[in-house]
Design an enzyme around this catalytic site. Structure first.
Site: not given
Length: 166
Positions: A103-104, A107
């Site tokens: 994933d980028d 969070d």
């Protein structure tokens, strides 16, 4: 995360994303683990997954589609839109030990927890990590503060910026 704060903005260019994703790949090659497939978390994980797949010469790529940012400002309820496909069922049978999750960004960890439940033995790698989600990933490149908003290149366009002093 609440609405983006201009003072804590972290804009990422295409070139920087490419460099950071290659750095992530170098970290992934440092271990003994070999991967047979990549599962990327859409949409943000698509571009990093492409780069990692190229660098590791992995051709079997699938997606898990989870939406949690519905208005680009605040994280809402997560919606699983697509799980892994039948082609990866055999690899996922043991919890995904030969699968690399990409994933980028991690969070708050909300999406990461869902994916970890689906593939608990997969190696989870993100390009960027924030403190709340960082414990859920195995490998990442850059950590930013929880209150920093990362602007990815696919979310930005060129526009005029007025001079600091006019």
């Amino acid at each position: 995360m609440s609405e983006p704060n201009a003072q804590k903005a972290f804009p990422v260019s295409w070139e920087q994303l490419h460099r950071d994703t290659r750095a992530l790949t170098w970290r992934l090659t440092a271990g003994e683990r070999k991967y047979k497939a990549i599962v990327c978390i859409t949409r943000g994980g698509l571009v990093p997954a492409l780069i990692v797949a190229r660098e590791l010469n992995i051709r079997l790529i699938d997606t898990i589609c989870i939406a949690s940012y519905h208005d680009y400002k605040e994280q809402g309820d997560s919606q699983i839109m697509k799980g892994i496909g039948p082609e990866l069922a055999a690899l996922a049978a043991d919890g995904g030990s030969e699968i690399l999750l990409i994933d980028d960004l991690v969070d708050t960890g909300k999406t990461a927890r869902i994916v970890r439940d689906m593939l608990p033995k997969a190696h989870f790698a993100t390009v960027y990590a924030k403190p709340m989600g960082r414990p859920l990933v195995d490998t990442f490149v850059t950590e930013v503060s929880q209150d920093t908003w990362i602007y990815f290149p696919w979310d930005m366009g060129l526009s005029f910026v007025p001079p600091i002093v006019s």
